[in-house]
Design a protein around this motif. Structure first.
Motif, PDB file in Angstrom:
ATOM      1  N   ALA A  28      -5.123  -4.102 -15.857  1.00  0.00           N
ATOM      2  CA  ALA A  28      -5.534  -2.709 -15.757  1.00  0.00           C
ATOM      3  C   ALA A  28      -6.384  -2.380 -14.462  1.00  0.00           C
ATOM      4  O   ALA A  28      -6.221  -1.602 -13.831  1.00  0.00           O
ATOM      5  N   GLY A  29      -7.421  -3.281 -14.434  1.00  0.00           N
ATOM      6  CA  GLY A  29      -8.364  -3.017 -13.194  1.00  0.00           C
ATOM      7  C   GLY A  29      -7.199  -3.134 -11.866  1.00  0.00           C
ATOM      8  O   GLY A  29      -7.543  -2.410 -11.000  1.00  0.00           O
ATOM      9  N   LEU A  30      -6.459  -4.246 -11.738  1.00  0.00           N
ATOM     10  CA  LEU A  30      -5.798  -4.241 -10.868  1.00  0.00           C
ATOM     11  C   LEU A  30      -4.611  -3.044 -10.348  1.00  0.00           C
ATOM     12  O   LEU A  30      -4.580  -2.541  -9.330  1.00  0.00           O
ATOM     13  N   LEU A  31      -4.135  -2.651 -11.511  1.00  0.00           N
ATOM     14  CA  LEU A  31      -3.280  -1.465 -11.387  1.00  0.00           C
ATOM     15  C   LEU A  31      -3.882  -0.352 -11.142  1.00  0.00           C
ATOM     16  O   LEU A  31      -3.657   0.399 -10.120  1.00  0.00           O
ATOM     17  N   ALA A  32      -5.486  -0.216 -11.643  1.00  0.00           N
ATOM     18  CA  ALA A  32      -6.268   1.198 -11.322  1.00  0.00           C
ATOM     19  C   ALA A  32      -6.533   1.001  -9.602  1.00  0.00           C
ATOM     20  O   ALA A  32      -6.659   1.932  -8.940  1.00  0.00           O
ATOM     21  N   ALA A  33      -6.651  -0.430  -8.972  1.00  0.00           N
ATOM     22  CA  ALA A  33      -7.182  -0.329  -7.696  1.00  0.00           C
ATOM     23  C   ALA A  33      -5.763  -0.110  -6.845  1.00  0.00           C
ATOM     24  O   ALA A  33      -5.905   0.601  -5.760  1.00  0.00           O
ATOM     25  N   VAL A  34      -4.717  -0.389  -7.242  1.00  0.00           N
ATOM     26  CA  VAL A  34      -3.441  -0.421  -6.545  1.00  0.00           C
ATOM     27  C   VAL A  34      -3.064   1.259  -6.619  1.00  0.00           C
ATOM     28  O   VAL A  34      -2.751   1.759  -5.438  1.00  0.00           O
ATOM     29  N   LEU A  91      10.798  -3.763   3.774  1.00  0.00           N
ATOM     30  CA  LEU A  91      10.385  -4.893   3.177  1.00  0.00           C
ATOM     31  C   LEU A  91       9.091  -4.615   2.468  1.00  0.00           C
ATOM     32  O   LEU A  91       8.713  -5.122   1.254  1.00  0.00           O
ATOM     33  N   GLY A  92       8.287  -3.592   2.751  1.00  0.00           N
ATOM     34  CA  GLY A  92       7.324  -2.979   2.080  1.00  0.00           C
ATOM     35  C   GLY A  92       7.880  -2.594   0.732  1.00  0.00           C
ATOM     36  O   GLY A  92       7.344  -2.729  -0.408  1.00  0.00           O
ATOM     37  N   VAL A  93       8.890  -1.699   0.895  1.00  0.00           N
ATOM     38  CA  VAL A  93       9.388  -1.079  -0.594  1.00  0.00           C
ATOM     39  C   VAL A  93       9.942  -2.098  -1.347  1.00  0.00           C
ATOM     40  O   VAL A  93       9.650  -2.237  -2.673  1.00  0.00           O
ATOM     41  N   ALA A  94      10.435  -3.423  -0.919  1.00  0.00           N
ATOM     42  CA  ALA A  94      10.756  -4.493  -1.939  1.00  0.00           C
ATOM     43  C   ALA A  94       9.655  -5.046  -2.404  1.00  0.00           C
ATOM     44  O   ALA A  94       9.373  -5.377  -3.506  1.00  0.00           O
ATOM     45  N   ALA A  95       8.500  -5.015  -1.641  1.00  0.00           N
ATOM     46  CA  ALA A  95       7.140  -5.764  -2.338  1.00  0.00           C
ATOM     47  C   ALA A  95       6.622  -4.655  -3.285  1.00  0.00           C
ATOM     48  O   ALA A  95       6.007  -5.289  -4.289  1.00  0.00           O
ATOM     49  N   TYR A  96       6.641  -3.336  -3.147  1.00  0.00           N
ATOM     50  CA  TYR A  96       6.186  -2.563  -4.457  1.00  0.00           C
ATOM     51  C   TYR A  96       6.678  -2.933  -5.326  1.00  0.00           C
ATOM     52  O   TYR A  96       6.348  -2.870  -6.489  1.00  0.00           O
ATOM     53  N   PHE A  99       6.045  -6.037  -6.886  1.00  0.00           N
ATOM     54  CA  PHE A  99       4.652  -6.240  -7.391  1.00  0.00           C
ATOM     55  C   PHE A  99       4.645  -5.342  -8.892  1.00  0.00           C
ATOM     56  O   PHE A  99       4.232  -5.984  -9.894  1.00  0.00           O
ATOM     57  N   ALA A 100       5.403  -4.309  -9.183  1.00  0.00           N
ATOM     58  CA  ALA A 100       5.863  -3.570 -10.296  1.00  0.00           C
ATOM     59  C   ALA A 100       6.140  -4.777 -11.325  1.00  0.00           C
ATOM     60  O   ALA A 100       5.810  -4.532 -12.472  1.00  0.00           O
ATOM     61  N   VAL A 101       7.301  -5.385 -10.959  1.00  0.00           N
ATOM     62  CA  VAL A 101       8.174  -6.190 -11.772  1.00  0.00           C
ATOM     63  C   VAL A 101       7.084  -7.265 -12.366  1.00  0.00           C
ATOM     64  O   VAL A 101       6.841  -7.584 -13.401  1.00  0.00           O
ATOM     65  N   LEU A 102       6.390  -7.880 -11.344  1.00  0.00           N
ATOM     66  CA  LEU A 102       5.509  -8.918 -11.597  1.00  0.00           C
ATOM     67  C   LEU A 102       4.266  -8.520 -12.632  1.00  0.00           C
ATOM     68  O   LEU A 102       3.860  -9.108 -13.388  1.00  0.00           O
ATOM     69  N   TRP A 103       3.818  -7.323 -12.082  1.00  0.00           N
ATOM     70  CA  TRP A 103       2.564  -6.773 -13.122  1.00  0.00           C
ATOM     71  C   TRP A 103       3.078  -6.401 -14.455  1.00  0.00           C
ATOM     72  O   TRP A 103       2.434  -6.641 -15.343  1.00  0.00           O
ATOM     73  N   THR A 104       4.396  -6.075 -14.776  1.00  0.00           N
ATOM     74  CA  THR A 104       4.870  -5.879 -16.092  1.00  0.00           C
ATOM     75  C   THR A 104       5.023  -6.965 -16.767  1.00  0.00           C
ATOM     76  O   THR A 104       4.553  -7.235 -17.926  1.00  0.00           O
ATOM     77  N   VAL A 105       5.402  -8.115 -16.115  1.00  0.00           N
ATOM     78  CA  VAL A 105       5.599  -9.507 -16.771  1.00  0.00           C
ATOM     79  C   VAL A 105       4.111  -9.879 -17.192  1.00  0.00           C
ATOM     80  O   VAL A 105       4.101 -10.643 -18.273  1.00  0.00           O
TER      81      VAL A 105
END
Length: 149
Positions: A28-34, A91-96, A99-105
């Motif tokens: 949650a802290g990482l999501l808040a920072a991003v 490449l940035g959009v792919a990274a976003y 990140f969303a997939v990795l964060w969800t996992v």
């Protein structure tokens, strides 16, 4: 040997499990920072000069690095303009999205009480590195103008 003279207390076999909310604190802290960073970039337009520094590689050589256009891409992404975001830095959009997939996992694993284990094989890391280098090279070729930010 009596209990008072033992050098260490006895080991207890039961380890308490942290509650689910406590396990979600770091994700949650990482999501808040991003989210805060994306909110700032969404509010302060990188297309207007003077808000953000120019890429040092671009300034010195005129070449686009893999990150060039990333702020403009994030700004467009925040405003829901996916085509502009892809044009500014695909490449940035792919990274976003990665990140969303990795964060969800990570969140799902945390809720289940399991740690997130990332163990990429060397081949995967080399493939990501090669993709970034090819992206940087192609966007600087005359035929790669569609990848210019």
């Amino acid at each position: 040997m009596n209990a008072e003279s033992r050098p260490f207390p006895p080991v207890t076999p039961h380890v308490p499990v942290s509650p689910p909310l406590r396990r979600l604190a770091v994700p949650a802290g990482l999501l808040a920072a991003v989210a805060g960073a994306f909110a700032y970039v969404g509010a302060v337009d990188p297309n207007e000069p003077g808000h953000y520094p120019v890429c040092p590689l671009y300034r010195l050589t005129g070449l686009y690095c893999p990150g060039c256009g990333g702020l403009r891409s994030a700004h467009a992404f925040v405003h829901g303009d996916l085509l502009t975001a892809l044009r500014d830095n695909a490449l940035g959009v792919a990274a976003y999205l990665g990140f969303a997939v990795l964060w969800t996992v990570w969140v799902v694993q945390s809720v289940r009480g399991r740690p997130l284990r990332l163990d990429p094989r060397p081949g995967h890391l080399w493939a990501i590195g090669a993709l970034v280098l090819v992206f940087a090279a192609v966007r600087n070729l005359p035929s790669g103008g569609w990848l210019h930010p």
